[in-house]
Design an enzyme around this catalytic site. Structure first.
Site, PDB file in Angstrom:
ATOM      1  N   VAL A 260     -26.675  43.462  22.915  1.00  0.00           N
ATOM      2  CA  VAL A 260     -26.752  44.557  23.872  1.00  0.00           C
ATOM      3  C   VAL A 260     -28.153  45.162  23.859  1.00  0.00           C
ATOM      4  O   VAL A 260     -28.673  45.523  22.798  1.00  0.00           O
ATOM      5  CB  VAL A 260     -25.718  45.644  23.552  1.00  0.00           C
ATOM      6  CG1 VAL A 260     -25.715  46.709  24.647  1.00  0.00           C
ATOM      7  CG2 VAL A 260     -24.327  45.054  23.388  1.00  0.00           C
ATOM      8  N   LYS A 261     -28.754  45.288  25.047  1.00  0.00           N
ATOM      9  CA  LYS A 261     -30.057  45.935  25.157  1.00  0.00           C
ATOM     10  C   LYS A 261     -29.886  47.447  25.306  1.00  0.00           C
ATOM     11  O   LYS A 261     -29.138  47.918  26.158  1.00  0.00           O
ATOM     12  CB  LYS A 261     -30.805  45.418  26.387  1.00  0.00           C
ATOM     13  CG  LYS A 261     -31.557  44.119  26.188  1.00  0.00           C
ATOM     14  CD  LYS A 261     -32.400  43.844  27.424  1.00  0.00           C
ATOM     15  CE  LYS A 261     -33.302  42.646  27.237  1.00  0.00           C
ATOM     16  NZ  LYS A 261     -34.128  42.419  28.441  1.00  0.00           N
ATOM     17  N   VAL A 262     -30.603  48.187  24.471  1.00  0.00           N
ATOM     18  CA  VAL A 262     -30.605  49.653  24.540  1.00  0.00           C
ATOM     19  C   VAL A 262     -32.061  50.106  24.472  1.00  0.00           C
ATOM     20  O   VAL A 262     -32.794  49.693  23.568  1.00  0.00           O
ATOM     21  CB  VAL A 262     -29.795  50.281  23.384  1.00  0.00           C
ATOM     22  CG1 VAL A 262     -29.871  51.803  23.444  1.00  0.00           C
ATOM     23  CG2 VAL A 262     -28.342  49.811  23.429  1.00  0.00           C
TER      24      VAL A 262
END
Length: 426
Positions: free
Chosen positions: A169-171
């Site tokens: 997941v990109k944050v």
């Protein structure tokens, strides 16, 4: 003054444990047949050379055909973002999917429907990439979530649950993002902390949140120096990336349960590849990968001990640029990290205040609405003259400015994607 971005009106969120979320998970899994055979991956003698320097190679693309023409067993990951997904959506790839997805969220208000359908599109496209290439895929969340810790955690959990083995997941590297990443990593969810631009940002992110990956978008740093006429921009991003790699590697060796890897991101030209050999991960557009195979033939050698020299134009006053903040970590920032490890910030505002207490307010700058509009108008590369006074004053820096510019650029792509979704809902 406003925070780094002003959040939109609170939208309805779907509880990750709800039947609603479960129906969306089933819908995405039905859309992609993970039992289908993936594309064949053969070894590549060319890419084996850089793998030998302990560098993993990812492609920065969402185009299945372009990826497939280059895919080999020496590539190990793919990364997508809202710009890349938007390209697929604008070409009509998912026009039939939007109405189907809309039925799942028809009971929500329109803007909540749009966000949910965008989320579903991201998941479906990322799962198609997993099916084709059986590798880690970094999946971007909606840009509205960048300043909302609770929403980021909810959507990241849902994303992870779709494909725990392959999804990352990109944050983004914002105060709210860092607080969310810390919680997600405690739950064993892999996170790519995106839109980093300096060694100090990634040092702080690694210490505070322990993400699986941090980034330096090095091509944009070179462009910042060149476009603002401070010099030719050569080696700015490369020097920053190698410095960040050193900081992250040193910190991970000393901190239990931390396995953060450094990504060299946003390459603009194949000539940058040999200068980055040895970095944990290099992610590159497909056109750079093709160019590399056509033009590079030298032996690969690790550059981790290299000290690139960056030269600004002699007419430039270094105090007005403070470019060294890209590759240096100050004593104040190290003190901030020690404090934050012992007493973690409970929320984004507390983290911002903590940074200010340690003379590091330029890590998480406070911006007015007008300043945010200027950043959006400038595009990916801000115009330095707008920000020089604040940079000299010490409450803004090139790295944090570039993070805001990156978020604004992704938000513009997200808005186009959202508009196309709305068109199909009416």
């Amino acid at each position: 003054m406003a925070s780094a971005a002003t959040s939109k009106e609170t939208l309805q969120r779907i509880d990750p444990r709800s039947q609603h979320a479960q129906r969306i998970t089933e819908f995405v899994h039905d859309f992609v047949d993970l039992d289908a055979s993936p594309s064949e991956a053969k070894p590549s003698e060319f890419w084996q050379g850089i793998n030998a320097t302990e560098t993993s190679l990812w492609l920065d693309s969402g185009e299945i055909a372009a990826i497939g023409s280059l895919w080999n067993e020496n590539l190990s990951g793919l990364t997508t973002n809202n710009t890349l997904l938007n390209k697929e959506v604008q070409e009509g790839t998912y026009d039939d999917l939007v109405p189907q997805a809309g039925k799942l969220v028809a009971d929500l208000a329109e803007e909540s429907q749009v966000r949910e359908i965008g989320f579903i599109l991201n998941l479906c496209h990322a799962l198609k990439l997993v099916q084709q290439f059986r590798c880690g895929v970094s999946v971007e969340l909606h840009t509205d979530l960048a300043y909302d810790t609770a929403a980021t955690i909810d959507y990241a959990r849902r994303c992870h649950d779709i494909c725990p083995e392959f999804f990352i997941v990109k944050v983004p590297l914002t105060p709210a993002g860092l607080v969310a990443i810390r919680q997600l990593r405690d739950e064993g969810i892999r996170v790519n902390c995106t839109l980093g631009f300096s060694a100090r940002q990634n040092y702080v992110a690694t210490a505070l949140a322990r993400p699986s990956f941090v980034n330096v978008f090095l091509g944009r740093l070179n462009s910042y120096v060149a476009d603002n006429q401070f010099g030719d921009g050569d080696l700015v991003g490369e020097k920053t990336t190698l410095a960040s790699q050193a900081e992250v590697a040193t910190f991970t060796r000393g901190l239990p349960m931390t396995d953060t890897k450094q990504i060299a991101a946003s390459l603009r030209d194949a000539s940058q590849l040999p200068r980055l050999a040895g970095v944990d991960v290099i992610t590159m557009p497909t056109k750079v990968a093709r160019q590399a195979k056509e033009t590079l033939n030298q032996p690969w050698k690790s550059q981790l001990s290299e000290q690139h020299r960056v030269v600004l134009d002699e007419k430039v006053n270094p105090e007005t640029v403070q470019i060294e903040k890209l590759w240096e970590v100050s004593k104040s920032e190290r003190a901030l990290v020690q404090k934050a490890i012992l007493s973690p910030a409970a929320d984004a505002n507390e983290l911002r205040l903590m940074a200010a207490d340690y003379d590091s307010e330029d890590l998480f700058p406070v911006m007015s609405e007008q300043e945010l509009r200027w950043i959006a108008d400038d595009g990916k590369i801000p115009k330095h003259h707008r920000w020089q006074e604040r940079i000299v004053r010490g409450d803004l820096a090139i790295d944090s400015l570039m993070t805001l510019a990156g978020l604004a650029s992704f938000a513009a792509s997200q808005a186009k994607l959202d508009d196309r979704i709305r068109k199909h809902l009416r």
